[in-house]
Enzyme design. Structure first.
Site, mmCIF file in Angstrom:
data_model
loop_
_atom_site.group_PDB
_atom_site.id
_atom_site.type_symbol
_atom_site.label_atom_id
_atom_site.label_comp_id
_atom_site.label_asym_id
_atom_site.label_seq_id
_atom_site.Cartn_x
_atom_site.Cartn_y
_atom_site.Cartn_z
ATOM 1 N N LYS A 55 0.814 -1.216 0.000
ATOM 2 C CA LYS A 55 0.000 0.000 0.000
ATOM 3 C C LYS A 55 0.854 1.277 0.000
ATOM 4 O O LYS A 55 2.074 1.227 0.278
ATOM 5 C CB LYS A 55 -0.921 -0.023 1.223
ATOM 6 C CG LYS A 55 -1.983 -1.129 1.202
ATOM 7 C CD LYS A 55 -2.842 -1.065 2.483
ATOM 8 C CE LYS A 55 -3.916 -2.133 2.519
ATOM 9 N NZ LYS A 55 -4.736 -2.047 3.755
ATOM 10 N N TYR A 57 -12.541 -1.359 -3.347
ATOM 11 C CA TYR A 57 -13.018 -1.543 -1.966
ATOM 12 C C TYR A 57 -14.543 -1.486 -1.872
ATOM 13 O O TYR A 57 -15.077 -1.192 -0.788
ATOM 14 C CB TYR A 57 -12.378 -0.500 -1.052
ATOM 15 C CG TYR A 57 -10.999 -0.870 -0.552
ATOM 16 C CD1 TYR A 57 -10.750 -2.095 0.072
ATOM 17 C CD2 TYR A 57 -9.934 0.018 -0.657
ATOM 18 C CE1 TYR A 57 -9.488 -2.429 0.549
ATOM 19 C CE2 TYR A 57 -8.668 -0.310 -0.172
ATOM 20 C CZ TYR A 57 -8.462 -1.540 0.430
ATOM 21 O OH TYR A 57 -7.208 -1.867 0.913
ATOM 22 N N PHE A 101 -15.230 3.826 7.786
ATOM 23 C CA PHE A 101 -13.863 4.115 7.358
ATOM 24 C C PHE A 101 -13.705 4.107 5.835
ATOM 25 O O PHE A 101 -12.594 4.213 5.334
ATOM 26 C CB PHE A 101 -12.875 3.135 8.003
ATOM 27 C CG PHE A 101 -13.185 1.673 7.765
ATOM 28 C CD1 PHE A 101 -12.761 1.032 6.610
ATOM 29 C CD2 PHE A 101 -13.902 0.933 8.705
ATOM 30 C CE1 PHE A 101 -13.032 -0.315 6.389
ATOM 31 C CE2 PHE A 101 -14.180 -0.407 8.495
ATOM 32 C CZ PHE A 101 -13.750 -1.032 7.327
ATOM 33 N N ARG A 152 -2.237 -14.182 3.907
ATOM 34 C CA ARG A 152 -2.859 -13.451 5.014
ATOM 35 C C ARG A 152 -2.130 -13.743 6.337
ATOM 36 O O ARG A 152 -2.053 -12.871 7.208
ATOM 37 C CB ARG A 152 -4.353 -13.777 5.112
ATOM 38 C CG ARG A 152 -5.146 -13.181 3.946
ATOM 39 C CD ARG A 152 -6.636 -13.360 4.118
ATOM 40 N NE ARG A 152 -7.172 -12.586 5.212
ATOM 41 C CZ ARG A 152 -7.553 -11.310 5.136
ATOM 42 N NH1 ARG A 152 -7.433 -10.641 4.000
ATOM 43 N NH2 ARG A 152 -8.051 -10.705 6.185
ATOM 44 N N THR A 184 -5.310 -7.398 10.837
ATOM 45 C CA THR A 184 -5.631 -6.095 10.240
ATOM 46 C C THR A 184 -5.059 -4.951 11.075
ATOM 47 O O THR A 184 -4.489 -3.998 10.529
ATOM 48 C CB THR A 184 -7.167 -5.937 10.132
ATOM 49 O OG1 THR A 184 -7.694 -7.075 9.464
ATOM 50 C CG2 THR A 184 -7.534 -4.676 9.380
ATOM 51 N N ARG A 202 2.696 -6.841 9.086
ATOM 52 C CA ARG A 202 2.014 -5.728 9.765
ATOM 53 C C ARG A 202 2.597 -5.470 11.152
ATOM 54 O O ARG A 202 2.632 -4.326 11.611
ATOM 55 C CB ARG A 202 0.510 -6.009 9.819
ATOM 56 C CG ARG A 202 -0.168 -5.755 8.464
ATOM 57 C CD ARG A 202 -1.561 -6.318 8.414
ATOM 58 N NE ARG A 202 -2.322 -5.803 7.268
ATOM 59 C CZ ARG A 202 -3.489 -6.313 6.888
ATOM 60 N NH1 ARG A 202 -4.028 -7.336 7.546
ATOM 61 N NH2 ARG A 202 -4.128 -5.805 5.850
ATOM 62 N N ASN A 217 -1.738 -0.051 7.327
ATOM 63 C CA ASN A 217 -1.254 -1.391 7.691
ATOM 64 C C ASN A 217 -0.488 -2.091 6.562
ATOM 65 O O ASN A 217 -0.407 -3.308 6.521
ATOM 66 C CB ASN A 217 -2.397 -2.247 8.232
ATOM 67 C CG ASN A 217 -3.522 -2.434 7.233
ATOM 68 O OD1 ASN A 217 -3.411 -1.992 6.088
ATOM 69 N ND2 ASN A 217 -4.579 -3.099 7.645
ATOM 70 N N HIS A 246 -2.288 -5.446 1.658
ATOM 71 C CA HIS A 246 -3.634 -6.010 1.471
ATOM 72 C C HIS A 246 -3.486 -7.450 1.001
ATOM 73 O O HIS A 246 -2.535 -7.783 0.298
ATOM 74 C CB HIS A 246 -4.396 -5.227 0.399
ATOM 75 C CG HIS A 246 -5.574 -5.973 -0.166
ATOM 76 N ND1 HIS A 246 -6.819 -5.929 0.422
ATOM 77 C CD2 HIS A 246 -5.686 -6.813 -1.226
ATOM 78 C CE1 HIS A 246 -7.651 -6.718 -0.272
ATOM 79 N NE2 HIS A 246 -6.985 -7.255 -1.279
ATOM 80 N N GLU A 291 -10.178 -9.485 -7.801
ATOM 81 C CA GLU A 291 -9.212 -8.420 -7.526
ATOM 82 C C GLU A 291 -8.018 -8.490 -8.484
ATOM 83 O O GLU A 291 -7.532 -7.455 -8.944
ATOM 84 C CB GLU A 291 -8.723 -8.533 -6.082
ATOM 85 C CG GLU A 291 -9.805 -8.220 -5.057
ATOM 86 C CD GLU A 291 -9.358 -8.419 -3.623
ATOM 87 O OE1 GLU A 291 -10.174 -8.209 -2.720
ATOM 88 O OE2 GLU A 291 -8.171 -8.788 -3.404
HETATM 89 P P1 ATP Z 1 -7.073 -5.854 3.568
HETATM 90 O O1 ATP Z 1 -8.430 -6.006 2.926
HETATM 91 O O2 ATP Z 1 -6.438 -4.484 3.365
HETATM 92 O O3 ATP Z 1 -6.153 -6.981 3.277
HETATM 93 P P2 ATP Z 1 -8.122 -6.927 5.959
HETATM 94 O O4 ATP Z 1 -8.765 -7.953 5.077
HETATM 95 O O5 ATP Z 1 -7.226 -7.397 7.063
HETATM 96 O O6 ATP Z 1 -7.267 -5.905 5.144
HETATM 97 P P3 ATP Z 1 -10.649 -5.581 5.980
HETATM 98 O O7 ATP Z 1 -11.652 -5.846 7.031
HETATM 99 O O8 ATP Z 1 -10.849 -6.143 4.622
HETATM 100 O O9 ATP Z 1 -9.221 -5.984 6.565
HETATM 101 O O10 ATP Z 1 -10.503 -3.993 5.866
HETATM 102 C C1 ATP Z 1 -9.894 -3.406 4.728
HETATM 103 C C2 ATP Z 1 -8.987 -2.291 5.185
HETATM 104 O O11 ATP Z 1 -9.801 -1.271 5.784
HETATM 105 C C3 ATP Z 1 -8.000 -2.692 6.272
HETATM 106 O O12 ATP Z 1 -6.778 -3.158 5.735
HETATM 107 C C4 ATP Z 1 -7.801 -1.408 7.025
HETATM 108 O O13 ATP Z 1 -6.779 -0.619 6.426
HETATM 109 C C5 ATP Z 1 -9.126 -0.701 6.875
HETATM 110 N N1 ATP Z 1 -9.926 -0.895 8.074
HETATM 111 C C6 ATP Z 1 -10.553 -2.010 8.476
HETATM 112 N N2 ATP Z 1 -11.200 -1.832 9.630
HETATM 113 C C7 ATP Z 1 -10.979 -0.533 9.960
HETATM 114 C C8 ATP Z 1 -11.391 0.294 11.050
HETATM 115 N N3 ATP Z 1 -12.148 -0.166 12.045
HETATM 116 N N4 ATP Z 1 -10.970 1.582 11.058
HETATM 117 C C9 ATP Z 1 -10.187 2.063 10.060
HETATM 118 N N5 ATP Z 1 -9.781 1.346 9.006
HETATM 119 C C10 ATP Z 1 -10.155 0.073 8.966
HETATM 120 MG MG MG Z 2 -9.939 -7.426 3.383
#
Ligand code: ATP
Ligand code: MG
Length: 140
Positions: free
Chosen positions: A11, A51, A59, A87, A93, A104, A114, A117, A128
């Site tokens: 990212k 997204y 968020f 993952r 996350t 991370r 973080n 992705h 994707e």
């Molecule tokens: P990614 O999709 O980036 O691999 P993830 O699958 O671990 O991460 P998701 O739940 O898909 O997490 O959320 C997508 C992204 O949105 C996260 O990587 C994070 O940057 C952001 N995010 C998720 N939850 C929150 C939150 N509560 N507040 C702020 N940002 C958040």
């Molecule tokens: Mg995700």
């Protein structure tokens, strides 16, 4: 276990911090195979498409503006149990909750900064990866 493909993003926070090489080294050392890699800067509308699953969450605006704020690397990965393997290497996350040895934990600054992705399923990985790569771009 099955051989699976998955999409990684390195990212904009990682590119800004010049740690993309460290992240790629961890990927290579993990045994995951890089099939394709591309540096791109997403537009706001491309970020919203990528997204879309998070549309409506509190968020969402921060997430889409951050992911389109600067260059990122899209990386198509393949390996045994590829979706979960990547993952696991990413970590939780929220970097504060990520396990030792994960990307991370090592580099993440906050839940919304973080570093990486990873697709959450084989089905979503296909969707994707198609946003960034054509089939012809994958090299085994
Ligand atoms: P990614 O999709 O980036 O691999 P993830 O699958 O671990 O991460 P998701 O739940 O898909 O997490 O959320 C997508 C992204 O949105 C996260 O990587 C994070 O940057 C952001 N995010 C998720 N939850 C929150 C939150 N509560 N507040 C702020 N940002 C958040
Ligand atoms: Mg995700």
């Amino acid at each position: 276990m099955a051989t699976e493909r998955t999409l990684a993003l390195i990212k904009p926070d990682a590119v800004e911090s010049k740690i993309e090489g460290d992240v790629l080294a961890m990927i290579c050392q993990s045994g995951l195979n890089i099939l394709a890699i591309k540096k791109v800067k997403l537009s706001a509308s491309e970020a919203a498409l990528f997204y879309a699953v998070h549309d409506g969450k509190p968020f969402f605006a921060d997430l889409t503006s951050f992911i389109s704020s600067g260059p990122l690397y899209a990386v198509a990965l393949e390996g045994e149990n590829g979706v979960v393997s990547w993952r696991t290497l990413m970590g939780a996350t929220n970097p504060a909750e990520a396990a030792e040895g994960t990307i991370r934990k090592r580099f993440g600054k906050a839940i919304n900064r973080n570093v990486v992705h990873g697709s959450d399923s084989v089905e979503n990985a296909k969707i994707e990866m198609a946003i960034f790569f054509s089939e012809l771009e994958y090299v085994k």
